[in-house]
Design a protein around this motif. Structure first.
Motif, mmCIF file in Angstrom:
data_model
loop_
_atom_site.group_PDB
_atom_site.id
_atom_site.type_symbol
_atom_site.label_atom_id
_atom_site.label_comp_id
_atom_site.label_asym_id
_atom_site.label_seq_id
_atom_site.Cartn_x
_atom_site.Cartn_y
_atom_site.Cartn_z
ATOM 1 N N GLN A 276 0.476 -1.079 -0.030
ATOM 2 C CA GLN A 276 0.094 0.097 -0.303
ATOM 3 C C GLN A 276 0.914 1.725 0.214
ATOM 4 O OE1 GLN A 276 -2.839 -0.501 -0.274
ATOM 5 N NE2 GLN A 276 -2.670 -2.806 -0.690
ATOM 6 N N PRO A 277 2.089 1.059 1.121
ATOM 7 C CA PRO A 277 2.453 2.527 0.233
ATOM 8 C C PRO A 277 3.227 2.664 -0.781
ATOM 9 C CG PRO A 277 2.989 0.973 2.254
ATOM 10 C CD PRO A 277 2.701 0.329 1.949
ATOM 11 N N LEU A 278 3.253 2.047 -1.688
ATOM 12 C CA LEU A 278 3.616 2.303 -2.808
ATOM 13 C C LEU A 278 2.869 2.627 -4.300
ATOM 14 C CD1 LEU A 278 6.278 2.194 -5.132
ATOM 15 C CD2 LEU A 278 5.345 -0.336 -5.685
ATOM 16 N N VAL A 279 1.171 2.091 -3.683
ATOM 17 C CA VAL A 279 0.598 2.577 -4.081
ATOM 18 C C VAL A 279 0.490 3.712 -4.029
ATOM 19 C CG1 VAL A 279 -1.884 2.376 -4.413
ATOM 20 C CG2 VAL A 279 -0.553 0.138 -4.753
ATOM 21 N N VAL A 280 -0.223 4.157 -2.198
ATOM 22 C CA VAL A 280 -0.134 6.017 -1.696
ATOM 23 C C VAL A 280 0.613 6.429 -2.804
ATOM 24 C CG1 VAL A 280 -1.297 7.154 -0.179
ATOM 25 C CG2 VAL A 280 -1.830 4.603 -0.042
ATOM 26 N N ALA B 194 -10.299 8.644 -2.816
ATOM 27 C CA ALA B 194 -10.105 9.359 -2.199
ATOM 28 C C ALA B 194 -10.226 8.814 -1.012
ATOM 29 C CB ALA B 194 -10.634 10.675 -1.589
ATOM 30 N N GLY B 195 -11.984 7.925 -0.588
ATOM 31 C CA GLY B 195 -12.198 6.732 0.334
ATOM 32 C C GLY B 195 -11.291 5.701 0.441
ATOM 33 N N LEU B 196 -10.517 5.138 -1.527
ATOM 34 C CA LEU B 196 -9.624 4.338 -1.620
ATOM 35 C C LEU B 196 -8.134 4.692 -0.877
ATOM 36 C CD1 LEU B 196 -9.440 1.196 -2.796
ATOM 37 C CD2 LEU B 196 -8.574 2.381 -5.274
ATOM 38 N N LEU B 197 -7.920 6.068 -1.053
ATOM 39 C CA LEU B 197 -6.504 6.410 -1.012
ATOM 40 C C LEU B 197 -6.245 6.232 0.994
ATOM 41 C CD1 LEU B 197 -5.367 9.060 -3.266
ATOM 42 C CD2 LEU B 197 -4.783 6.673 -2.708
ATOM 43 N N LEU B 198 -7.845 6.592 1.517
ATOM 44 C CA LEU B 198 -7.808 6.921 2.693
ATOM 45 C C LEU B 198 -7.730 5.018 3.411
ATOM 46 C CD1 LEU B 198 -8.682 7.574 5.712
ATOM 47 C CD2 LEU B 198 -10.708 7.448 5.125
ATOM 48 N N ALA B 199 -8.182 3.887 3.050
ATOM 49 C CA ALA B 199 -7.973 2.627 2.768
ATOM 50 C C ALA B 199 -6.722 2.115 2.906
ATOM 51 C CB ALA B 199 -9.681 2.013 2.785
ATOM 52 N N LEU C 59 -0.879 -4.603 -7.322
ATOM 53 C CA LEU C 59 -0.839 -3.209 -8.083
ATOM 54 C C LEU C 59 -1.897 -2.485 -9.187
ATOM 55 C CD1 LEU C 59 3.184 -3.068 -7.224
ATOM 56 C CD2 LEU C 59 1.439 -2.248 -6.194
ATOM 57 N N ALA C 60 -1.654 -3.753 -10.203
ATOM 58 C CA ALA C 60 -2.039 -3.523 -10.978
ATOM 59 C C ALA C 60 -3.461 -3.322 -10.152
ATOM 60 C CB ALA C 60 -2.118 -4.843 -12.182
ATOM 61 N N ALA C 61 -4.164 -3.907 -10.047
ATOM 62 C CA ALA C 61 -5.559 -4.162 -9.896
ATOM 63 C C ALA C 61 -5.751 -2.979 -9.199
ATOM 64 C CB ALA C 61 -5.839 -5.288 -9.140
ATOM 65 N N GLU C 62 -4.938 -2.272 -8.313
ATOM 66 C CA GLU C 62 -5.188 -0.868 -7.332
ATOM 67 C C GLU C 62 -5.380 0.180 -7.560
ATOM 68 O OE1 GLU C 62 -4.705 -0.600 -3.431
ATOM 69 O OE2 GLU C 62 -3.829 -2.802 -3.032
ATOM 70 N N LEU C 63 -3.875 -0.065 -8.894
ATOM 71 C CA LEU C 63 -3.543 1.507 -10.120
ATOM 72 C C LEU C 63 -4.982 1.383 -10.848
ATOM 73 C CD1 LEU C 63 0.443 1.031 -10.312
ATOM 74 C CD2 LEU C 63 -1.222 2.732 -8.636
ATOM 75 N N ALA C 64 -4.887 0.269 -11.335
ATOM 76 C CA ALA C 64 -6.160 0.133 -12.248
ATOM 77 C C ALA C 64 -7.402 1.126 -11.932
ATOM 78 C CB ALA C 64 -6.988 -0.505 -12.631
ATOM 79 N N ALA C 65 -8.264 0.295 -10.543
ATOM 80 C CA ALA C 65 -9.180 0.757 -9.709
ATOM 81 C C ALA C 65 -8.800 2.893 -10.043
ATOM 82 C CB ALA C 65 -9.067 0.173 -8.628
#
Length: 288
Positions: free
Chosen positions: A9-13, A120-125, A152-158
């Motif tokens: 998650q730190p990489l995604v955020v 924003a809710g996704l980033l909060l989670a 990572l691909a799924a989260e960045l796609a979201a």
């Protein structure tokens, strides 16, 4: 599995924050973008750009800390707090200044929408989940590279799907591709719908029922050598549908037939059949 997801998650955020900071700090349209956001209402038009730049600097610093190992709990807490601030700011913007632009991931004018709030809710989670990580994202990827890459691909796609300001980069090209592949203005026979509409509009059948029509083409389908084209209509105070039958193999307007169908009962209220011999009327009106 949850430990690996938390560690990523730190990489995604961090990646999202760095992208957002790029717009605020380095875009030549940053001044215009800041003026369109709710920051102008909060701090005044003159202070909107400095506030926009300051936010971008905070995003860049925190994003870099999250992406570069090691990731500490304080960084995850700061990311969670920043995401919560984003969520509150977007909710405020939507309520107080609904015409304002998000100014989040692009300088393109984009009103605050439900998709932006969901992002924003996704980033909060994600920030909250990052606080549960025991190790860094590099170790998690090294241990389970395939699963980690999929997460990572799924989260960045979201994130991209929840970002209206990025639609021009992926959604519009997909819509154009679908239009090229499906050719929505063509029927199954390859006859363009426009050609059918032109043929029926030149017919006596169309001229006879034109005063009844209340819409453009609402639906069309092909069956047994005919194309059926439906329009909304009003007939003697009743809601109805006018259905034209146009032969696909005959381009003559005189071959067009039409029926007026009651929307409530399905009863045919009026039919215009094939033309009579040339010496007589070209079309016969047959009330039902």
């Amino acid at each position: 599995m949850i430990d690996m997801i938390a560690a990523l998650q730190p990489l995604v955020v961090g990646a999202v924050l760095i992208w957002s900071a790029r717009v605020k700090l380095f875009s030549r349209h940053a001044a215009a973008a800041a003026g369109r956001t709710a920051l102008a209402r909060l701090f005044g038009q003159r202070r909107a750009l400095p506030a926009y730049r300051l936010l971008g600097g905070a995003e860049l610093a925190l994003g870099a800390l999250l992406v570069l190992p090691p990731v500490r709990l304080a960084e995850a807490v700061a990311a969670t707090a920043l995401a919560a601030g984003f969520l509150g700011y977007l909710a405020y913007s939507r309520r107080v200044a609904p015409a304002s632009s998000c100014g989040c991931l692009s300088a393109r004018p984009t009103p605050v929408s439900g998709r932006g709030l969901a992002r924003a809710g996704l980033l909060l989670a994600a920030g909250g989940l990052a606080g549960l990580a025991d190790g860094g994202w590099a170790g998690a990827l090294a241990g389970r590279p395939a699963a980690g890459a999929a997460v990572l691909a799924a989260e960045l796609a979201a994130v991209v799907a929840l970002s209206p300001e990025l639609d021009a980069a992926w959604l519009l090209p997909l819509r154009r591709l679908r239009a090229r592949l499906t050719r929505p203005l063509r029927g199954g026979t390859g006859v363009p719908l426009l050609a059918t509409v032109q043929q029926l509009q030149l017919s006596d059948a169309y001229r006879r029922v034109a005063p009844l029509l209340r819409s453009d083409v609402r639906e069309h389908w092909d069956d047994d050598g005919w194309r059926f084209v439906g329009h909304a209509a009003r007939f003697r105070g009743r809601s109805a549908t006018v259905v034209f039958a146009v032969p696909l193999a005959d381009r003559q307007p005189d071959t067009v037939r039409v029926a007026v169908v009651d929307d409530a009962t399905g009863q045919t209220l009026l039919g215009l059949a094939a033309p009579a011999p040339p010496a007589g009327p070209r079309l016969t009106v047959t009330p039902v």
